[in-house]
Structures are given as C-alpha cells and as structure tokens.
Motif scaffolding. Structure first.
Motif, PDB file in Angstrom:
ATOM      1  N   THR A  77       0.838  -1.197   0.000  1.00  0.00           N
ATOM      2  CA  THR A  77       0.000   0.000   0.000  1.00  0.00           C
ATOM      3  C   THR A  77       0.868   1.241   0.000  1.00  0.00           C
ATOM      4  O   THR A  77       2.007   1.217   0.433  1.00  0.00           O
ATOM      5  N   GLY A  78       0.334   2.356  -0.457  1.00  0.00           N
ATOM      6  CA  GLY A  78       1.125   3.567  -0.609  1.00  0.00           C
ATOM      7  C   GLY A  78       1.194   4.396   0.649  1.00  0.00           C
ATOM      8  O   GLY A  78       0.300   4.369   1.480  1.00  0.00           O
ATOM      9  N   ALA A  79       2.263   5.150   0.782  1.00  0.00           N
ATOM     10  CA  ALA A  79       2.434   6.078   1.897  1.00  0.00           C
ATOM     11  C   ALA A  79       2.183   7.487   1.388  1.00  0.00           C
ATOM     12  O   ALA A  79       2.515   7.814   0.255  1.00  0.00           O
ATOM     13  N   ARG A  80       1.631   8.317   2.239  1.00  0.00           N
ATOM     14  CA  ARG A  80       1.368   9.700   1.840  1.00  0.00           C
ATOM     15  C   ARG A  80       2.683  10.455   1.784  1.00  0.00           C
ATOM     16  O   ARG A  80       3.561  10.264   2.622  1.00  0.00           O
ATOM     17  N   PRO A  81       2.833  11.337   0.785  1.00  0.00           N
ATOM     18  CA  PRO A  81       4.070  12.116   0.702  1.00  0.00           C
ATOM     19  C   PRO A  81       4.139  13.157   1.813  1.00  0.00           C
ATOM     20  O   PRO A  81       3.125  13.708   2.229  1.00  0.00           O
ATOM     21  N   VAL A  82       5.341  13.394   2.283  1.00  0.00           N
ATOM     22  CA  VAL A  82       5.581  14.390   3.327  1.00  0.00           C
ATOM     23  C   VAL A  82       6.517  15.435   2.747  1.00  0.00           C
ATOM     24  O   VAL A  82       7.565  15.103   2.183  1.00  0.00           O
ATOM     25  N   ARG A  83       6.161  16.700   2.887  1.00  0.00           N
ATOM     26  CA  ARG A  83       6.959  17.793   2.341  1.00  0.00           C
ATOM     27  C   ARG A  83       8.122  18.151   3.272  1.00  0.00           C
ATOM     28  O   ARG A  83       7.939  18.274   4.483  1.00  0.00           O
ATOM     29  N   VAL A  84       9.297  18.303   2.679  1.00  0.00           N
ATOM     30  CA  VAL A  84      10.475  18.816   3.370  1.00  0.00           C
ATOM     31  C   VAL A  84      10.769  20.130   2.643  1.00  0.00           C
ATOM     32  O   VAL A  84      11.513  20.163   1.667  1.00  0.00           O
ATOM     33  N   ASP A  85      10.125  21.203   3.105  1.00  0.00           N
ATOM     34  CA  ASP A  85      10.160  22.458   2.354  1.00  0.00           C
ATOM     35  C   ASP A  85      10.386  23.687   3.231  1.00  0.00           C
ATOM     36  O   ASP A  85      10.103  24.805   2.823  1.00  0.00           O
ATOM     37  N   ARG A  86      10.908  23.445   4.443  1.00  0.00           N
ATOM     38  CA  ARG A  86      11.260  24.556   5.330  1.00  0.00           C
ATOM     39  C   ARG A  86      12.710  24.394   5.757  1.00  0.00           C
ATOM     40  O   ARG A  86      13.208  23.289   5.902  1.00  0.00           O
ATOM     41  N   TYR A  87      13.357  25.539   5.979  1.00  0.00           N
ATOM     42  CA  TYR A  87      14.707  25.493   6.514  1.00  0.00           C
ATOM     43  C   TYR A  87      14.669  25.074   7.980  1.00  0.00           C
ATOM     44  O   TYR A  87      13.626  25.087   8.623  1.00  0.00           O
ATOM     45  N   TRP A  88      15.855  24.717   8.510  1.00  0.00           N
ATOM     46  CA  TRP A  88      15.958  24.322   9.924  1.00  0.00           C
ATOM     47  C   TRP A  88      15.364  25.397  10.833  1.00  0.00           C
ATOM     48  O   TRP A  88      14.867  25.113  11.911  1.00  0.00           O
ATOM     49  N   SER A  89      15.405  26.651  10.392  1.00  0.00           N
ATOM     50  CA  SER A  89      14.919  27.782  11.186  1.00  0.00           C
ATOM     51  C   SER A  89      13.404  27.865  11.229  1.00  0.00           C
ATOM     52  O   SER A  89      12.840  28.589  12.045  1.00  0.00           O
ATOM     53  N   GLY A  90      12.727  27.152  10.321  1.00  0.00           N
ATOM     54  CA  GLY A  90      11.281  27.226  10.191  1.00  0.00           C
ATOM     55  C   GLY A  90      10.842  28.098   9.030  1.00  0.00           C
ATOM     56  O   GLY A  90       9.683  28.073   8.630  1.00  0.00           O
ATOM     57  N   ASP A  91      11.765  28.877   8.463  1.00  0.00           N
ATOM     58  CA  ASP A  91      11.431  29.716   7.308  1.00  0.00           C
ATOM     59  C   ASP A  91      11.178  28.849   6.084  1.00  0.00           C
ATOM     60  O   ASP A  91      11.840  27.819   5.908  1.00  0.00           O
ATOM     61  N   PRO A  92      10.255  29.269   5.198  1.00  0.00           N
ATOM     62  CA  PRO A  92      10.017  28.487   3.983  1.00  0.00           C
ATOM     63  C   PRO A  92      11.236  28.523   3.062  1.00  0.00           C
ATOM     64  O   PRO A  92      11.905  29.546   2.944  1.00  0.00           O
ATOM     65  N   ALA A  93      11.508  27.390   2.428  1.00  0.00           N
ATOM     66  CA  ALA A  93      12.601  27.298   1.454  1.00  0.00           C
ATOM     67  C   ALA A  93      12.027  27.519   0.062  1.00  0.00           C
ATOM     68  O   ALA A  93      10.850  27.256  -0.176  1.00  0.00           O
ATOM     69  N   PRO A  94      12.836  27.995  -0.873  1.00  0.00           N
ATOM     70  CA  PRO A  94      12.353  28.158  -2.244  1.00  0.00           C
ATOM     71  C   PRO A  94      11.925  26.808  -2.831  1.00  0.00           C
ATOM     72  O   PRO A  94      12.480  25.759  -2.488  1.00  0.00           O
ATOM     73  N   GLY A  95      10.949  26.845  -3.735  1.00  0.00           N
ATOM     74  CA  GLY A  95      10.451  25.615  -4.350  1.00  0.00           C
ATOM     75  C   GLY A  95      11.528  24.815  -5.052  1.00  0.00           C
ATOM     76  O   GLY A  95      11.452  23.592  -5.125  1.00  0.00           O
ATOM     77  N   GLY A  96      12.560  25.491  -5.562  1.00  0.00           N
ATOM     78  CA  GLY A  96      13.650  24.801  -6.255  1.00  0.00           C
ATOM     79  C   GLY A  96      14.540  23.980  -5.350  1.00  0.00           C
ATOM     80  O   GLY A  96      15.433  23.277  -5.827  1.00  0.00           O
ATOM     81  N   ARG A  97      14.295  24.057  -4.033  1.00  0.00           N
ATOM     82  CA  ARG A  97      15.061  23.265  -3.063  1.00  0.00           C
ATOM     83  C   ARG A  97      14.182  22.270  -2.308  1.00  0.00           C
ATOM     84  O   ARG A  97      14.695  21.443  -1.566  1.00  0.00           O
ATOM     85  N   ALA A  98      12.882  22.366  -2.472  1.00  0.00           N
ATOM     86  CA  ALA A  98      11.956  21.528  -1.701  1.00  0.00           C
ATOM     87  C   ALA A  98      12.083  20.061  -2.089  1.00  0.00           C
ATOM     88  O   ALA A  98      12.494  19.718  -3.201  1.00  0.00           O
TER      89      ALA A  98
END
Length: 196
Positions: free
Chosen positions: A10-31
């Motif tokens: 069965t499939g697992a739901r994708p989890v986004r890794v799209d924030r820097y360690w600081s909590g700030d959002p990272a650019p989409g080109g790094r997500a």
C-alpha cells in the motif's frame, strides 16, 4: 506531527520537506518530498527533490563504504529513534545523488553527543538524477540495531535535505530544529513515524 507509513504494497502519503531548519520556507527549487514504506525485511525511504541549482557532489564518489563528511555536499537524511521512550538514542542515515551513503548511531548524554562511526546498518541506496529533479532511495534492513516494527508502533523521526554551497547553502527539515545555527541533531523536535 505524525508521519504515517504503511506496510508495502500500500502507498504512503508524501511528506513535504520544504522549510529550513529555522522554520522559514525554502524556495520551491530546493523543496523535497519523502515517502516511507516498510516490509518484513526493511524500511524503505524515497526522497524526490527539486534541483534548481548545480549539484554539489564528489567528483570521485565511492560507494563501497560510508562516506565521511557527506553532510557537506547535497544529501538527503533521515534520523530514526526506534524506541519512542529514548529519542536521545537514534540512528542517522544519509544518501547522496551519487549513491554515496553514511550511517551512524548517535547517543546524547548530559555532557555531549556520542557518535558510533563503527555502526553498520547494511543500508543500500539508489539515485536518479534528472535536469531539475533528483530521486534518492534508501533501504535499511531490520537487524539488532533497528528492529522490525509492529503495526501501531511509533518511532521518533526527522527528515532533512542539505543542498547548495556557501554562502547560500540550504538546510531543510521536515520538523525544523529552530537552533541559532543550522543543526539537525535536536531529537526533542522529532516527529513521529507511525506504522500502519
């Protein structure tokens, strides 16, 4: 936060890794996005990463043994604490777009962080590099270090991506550590990996 995983197929739901360690959002080109599955033999992790900038990798990769200093290049990482009551003891797994890898057992004591560089998980990796996307896979077999989980069990976990070079190096985290300087070794902020 909880990160559910499912027993294959069965499939697992994708989890986004799209924030820097600081909590700030990272650019989409790094997500990145991660999915985790488990079987009777191993834990399987797949990262799919956007790659807007040039790759920072070794010109002469070696995949026969662990690569020290892998964290200084483009890499995806998962930290796993298989005992939810002892998250200060966890395992670190890293894989690079070159197929290079690193595994280490960590134990925080009141005085310091102890790293067991002799730890060997028998992990394997795979990667596929495209023009603007990288896929990195890890397979971590069950053994005396990391036991096969039971349905309903939960482990402490965090997911990371290091990308780019200084002065604009990016340190992304699923669960931001919010330390003054980039630091992934903060088990107190681990989320939960729940086996279903």
């Amino acid at each position: 936060d909880e990160l559910p995983t499912h027993e294959a197929p069965t499939g697992a739901r994708p989890v986004r890794v799209d924030r820097y360690w600081s909590g700030d959002p990272a650019p989409g080109g790094r997500a990145a996005e991660a999915r985790i599955l488990w079987s009777s033999k191993a834990l399987h992790i797949r990262f799919v990463c956007n790659q807007a900038g040039p790759l920072i990798v070794s010109a002469t990769p070696q995949t026969e043994k662990k690569t020290m200093g892998l964290w200084d290049r483009d890499v995806c990482e998962i930290f796993i604490a298989p005992d939810e009551h002892a998250v200060a003891r966890y395992l670190e797994f890293e894989a690079a777009p070159t197929g290079e890898w690193l595994d280490v057992a960590i134990h925080w004591t009141p005085e310091k962080r102890e790293s067991d560089w002799e730890f060997h998980s028998h992990m394997t990796t795979a990667s596929h590099v495209e023009r603007d996307r990288i896929t990195i896979g890890m397979r971590i077999p069950w053994n005396h270090w990391i036991h096969e989980p039971q349905t309903g069990e939960r482990w402490g976990v965090n997911l990371f991506r290091c990308v780019g070079s200084d002065p604009d190096r990016g340190y992304l985290a699923w669960q931001p550590t919010r330390t003054p300087m980039p630091n992934f070794h903060v088990p107190q902020v681990f989320g939960w990996l729940v086996f279903k």
